[in-house]
Design an enzyme around this catalytic site. Structure first.
Site, mmCIF file in Angstrom:
data_model
loop_
_atom_site.group_PDB
_atom_site.id
_atom_site.type_symbol
_atom_site.label_atom_id
_atom_site.label_comp_id
_atom_site.label_asym_id
_atom_site.label_seq_id
_atom_site.Cartn_x
_atom_site.Cartn_y
_atom_site.Cartn_z
ATOM 1 N N HIS A 196 -11.710 -4.427 5.067
ATOM 2 C CA HIS A 196 -11.112 -4.238 5.533
ATOM 3 C C HIS A 196 -10.736 -4.703 7.016
ATOM 4 O O HIS A 196 -10.846 -3.862 7.781
ATOM 5 C CB HIS A 196 -10.370 -2.749 5.446
ATOM 6 C CG HIS A 196 -9.748 -2.646 3.743
ATOM 7 N ND1 HIS A 196 -9.987 -1.865 3.446
ATOM 8 C CD2 HIS A 196 -9.199 -3.608 3.103
ATOM 9 C CE1 HIS A 196 -9.746 -1.862 1.408
ATOM 10 N NE2 HIS A 196 -8.661 -2.748 1.413
ATOM 11 N N GLY A 197 -9.590 -5.481 7.158
ATOM 12 C CA GLY A 197 -9.296 -5.330 8.923
ATOM 13 C C GLY A 197 -10.328 -6.406 9.584
ATOM 14 O O GLY A 197 -11.097 -6.932 8.394
ATOM 15 N N ASP A 202 -0.587 -1.253 -4.111
ATOM 16 C CA ASP A 202 -2.067 -1.811 -3.517
ATOM 17 C C ASP A 202 -2.896 -0.192 -3.139
ATOM 18 O O ASP A 202 -1.716 0.597 -3.088
ATOM 19 C CB ASP A 202 -2.248 -2.229 -2.271
ATOM 20 C CG ASP A 202 -3.100 -2.993 -1.627
ATOM 21 O OD1 ASP A 202 -3.627 -3.249 -2.122
ATOM 22 O OD2 ASP A 202 -3.239 -3.515 -0.890
ATOM 23 N N ASP A 259 -7.307 3.649 -6.018
ATOM 24 C CA ASP A 259 -8.519 3.525 -4.530
ATOM 25 C C ASP A 259 -9.076 4.660 -4.787
ATOM 26 O O ASP A 259 -9.250 5.714 -3.971
ATOM 27 C CB ASP A 259 -7.697 2.797 -2.933
ATOM 28 C CG ASP A 259 -9.659 3.223 -2.391
ATOM 29 O OD1 ASP A 259 -10.200 3.064 -2.880
ATOM 30 O OD2 ASP A 259 -8.737 2.019 -1.505
ATOM 31 N N HIS A 298 -10.949 -7.918 -2.028
ATOM 32 C CA HIS A 298 -10.626 -7.660 -0.073
ATOM 33 C C HIS A 298 -10.748 -7.886 0.353
ATOM 34 O O HIS A 298 -11.928 -8.152 0.987
ATOM 35 C CB HIS A 298 -10.406 -5.905 -0.637
ATOM 36 C CG HIS A 298 -9.702 -4.770 -1.957
ATOM 37 N ND1 HIS A 298 -8.129 -4.933 -1.561
ATOM 38 C CD2 HIS A 298 -9.797 -5.136 -3.144
ATOM 39 C CE1 HIS A 298 -7.803 -4.510 -3.157
ATOM 40 N NE2 HIS A 298 -8.870 -5.002 -3.657
ATOM 41 N N GLY A 299 -9.934 -7.648 1.359
ATOM 42 C CA GLY A 299 -10.295 -7.891 3.204
ATOM 43 C C GLY A 299 -10.427 -8.916 3.385
ATOM 44 O O GLY A 299 -11.214 -9.707 4.271
ATOM 45 N N GLU A 323 -11.654 0.186 -7.564
ATOM 46 C CA GLU A 323 -12.404 0.002 -6.696
ATOM 47 C C GLU A 323 -13.843 0.717 -6.423
ATOM 48 O O GLU A 323 -13.696 1.663 -6.651
ATOM 49 C CB GLU A 323 -12.389 0.830 -5.591
ATOM 50 C CG GLU A 323 -10.524 -0.479 -4.961
ATOM 51 C CD GLU A 323 -10.100 -0.551 -4.080
ATOM 52 O OE1 GLU A 323 -8.596 -0.701 -3.732
ATOM 53 O OE2 GLU A 323 -11.263 -0.481 -2.810
ATOM 54 N N THR A 362 -3.865 -8.519 7.378
ATOM 55 C CA THR A 362 -3.973 -8.662 8.961
ATOM 56 C C THR A 362 -3.922 -9.783 9.230
ATOM 57 O O THR A 362 -2.625 -9.648 10.733
ATOM 58 C CB THR A 362 -5.647 -8.360 9.141
ATOM 59 O OG1 THR A 362 -6.367 -6.930 8.816
ATOM 60 C CG2 THR A 362 -5.651 -7.814 10.846
ATOM 61 N N SER A 409 0.730 -1.282 -0.063
ATOM 62 C CA SER A 409 -0.140 -0.171 0.023
ATOM 63 C C SER A 409 0.967 1.425 -0.094
ATOM 64 O O SER A 409 1.985 1.073 0.236
ATOM 65 C CB SER A 409 -0.917 0.092 0.645
ATOM 66 O OG SER A 409 0.137 -0.086 2.530
HETATM 67 O O1 G3H Z 1 -5.896 -4.380 0.034
HETATM 68 C C1 G3H Z 1 -5.719 -5.418 1.454
HETATM 69 C C2 G3H Z 1 -6.556 -6.187 2.009
HETATM 70 O O2 G3H Z 1 -7.457 -6.456 0.783
HETATM 71 C C3 G3H Z 1 -6.603 -6.981 2.949
HETATM 72 O O3 G3H Z 1 -7.408 -6.585 3.997
HETATM 73 O O4 G3H Z 1 -6.691 -6.576 6.041
HETATM 74 O O5 G3H Z 1 -8.984 -7.140 5.525
HETATM 75 O O6 G3H Z 1 -6.588 -8.926 5.570
HETATM 76 P P1 G3H Z 1 -7.372 -7.860 5.145
HETATM 77 ZN ZN ZN Z 2 -7.898 -3.875 0.571
#
Ligand code: G3H
Ligand code: ZN
Length: 284
Positions: A181-182, A81, A103, A211-212, A135, A236, A48
């Site tokens: 995310h997270g 990213d 993004d 994502h996420g 996105e 994460t 990122s």
């Molecule tokens: O671009 C990064 C991801 O979308 C990571 O998401 O931290 O929820 O795994 P995450």
């Molecule tokens: Zn992401």
């Protein structure tokens, strides 16, 4: 060596997804690469804006190129990213990233379309192999442990997805489909909306990116892949593995001062998480 676009088409045909894992340091890079190589699958390294500032933009490119070269052109790719400005998208393209994400999820859709389109135009002009991802739909912004679902999280509508992809010409599209995310600390992650993924796949006909995915179940992730997801992002869970293993290593070895010894357990811990995820994404 096949390019990323070809690996993505191959994944789509096979009904599997390519794993995308963020890194902040060389420990993370080795962990992701070791895991992918042990299973013989392609992989994407993500940085990122914050991560790439810490690693160094040129350094990230050089490290990934070095790993490829040392390993018989192993399919390990580098993605810029979550990039929030056209200027930083141009920088990533100019220094040699394989892919870049603009993004604009927090922007009004028309502004998001307008800037994403400029990113696509710049990419086409500079390097026909570099992929641009767009996105649409806010899913929160940080790869961290959360106490609640981020405010403003939404679902991308099929109509908006179609308009966005049609007007921007992106190679890859990241919709909001119940993902965040997270990772929630004390409760399960919301379920993914598999029906919406199917509808967006049919309406846009571009490879979709999830994502996420930290905290999502194996069942949900595999159903999402069957519905049209071709790249899955995890950050994460890898960060948590790193933090926990390093904390333990420091506590267990109070007199040790060599970083390469203190960090060995965190490389192994991250590698284990990445390998488990790659097994899920590749149905192995
Ligand atoms: O671009 C990064 C991801 O979308 C990571 O998401 O931290 O929820 O795994 P995450
Ligand atoms: Zn992401």
């Amino acid at each position: 060596m096949k390019n990323l676009k070809e690996y993505i088409s191959e994944a789509r045909e096979k009904g599997v997804a390519i794993g995308h894992f963020n890194i902040s340091n060389i420990e993370g890079l080795h962990a992701v690469f070791n895991a992918a190589k042990s299973l013989g699958v392609p992989v994407i390294i993500g940085v990122s804006e914050g991560e790439r500032d810490f690693v160094g933009v040129h350094e990230a490119v050089a490290l990934v190129k070095a790993i490829r070269a040392e390993n018989n052109d192993y399919p390990v790719f580098l993605n810029a990213d979550h990039t929030y400005s056209l200027g930083r998208v141009k920088e990533a393209i100019d220094v040699g990233f394989d892919a870049v994400i603009f993004d604009g999820a927090k922007l009004p859709i028309d502004e998001n379309i307008q800037i994403t389109k400029q990113c696509v135009e710049y990419a086409r002009e500079k390097n026909l192999e570099v992929l641009v991802e767009g996105e649409l739909g806010y899913i929160g912004q940080s790869s961290k442990l959360l106490s609640e679902i981020p405010k403003g999280v939404e679902l991308t509508s099929v109509e908006d997805a179609k308009k966005f992809v049609g007007e921007t010409g992106v190679d890859l599209f990241a919709p909001a489909v119940g993902n965040i995310h997270g990772m929630l600390k004390d409760m399960p992650e919301p379920r993914l909306n598999i029906e919406r993924i199917k509808e967006i796949t049919e309406a846009t006909n571009v490879p979709l990116v999830l994502h996420g995915a930290s905290g999502n179940t194996k069942e949900d992730i595999q159903a999402a892949i069957k519905a049209g997801i071709v790249i899955v992002h995890i950050n994460t869970e890898v960060r948590v593995a790193y933090r926990d293993a390093l904390r333990k290593s420091l506590a267990d070895n109070p007199d040790e001062v060599a970083p390469y010894k203190l960090n060995k357990p965190d490389v192994e811990a991250m590698e284990k998480v990445v390998k488990e995820k790659l097994r899920i994404f590749n149905f192995i």
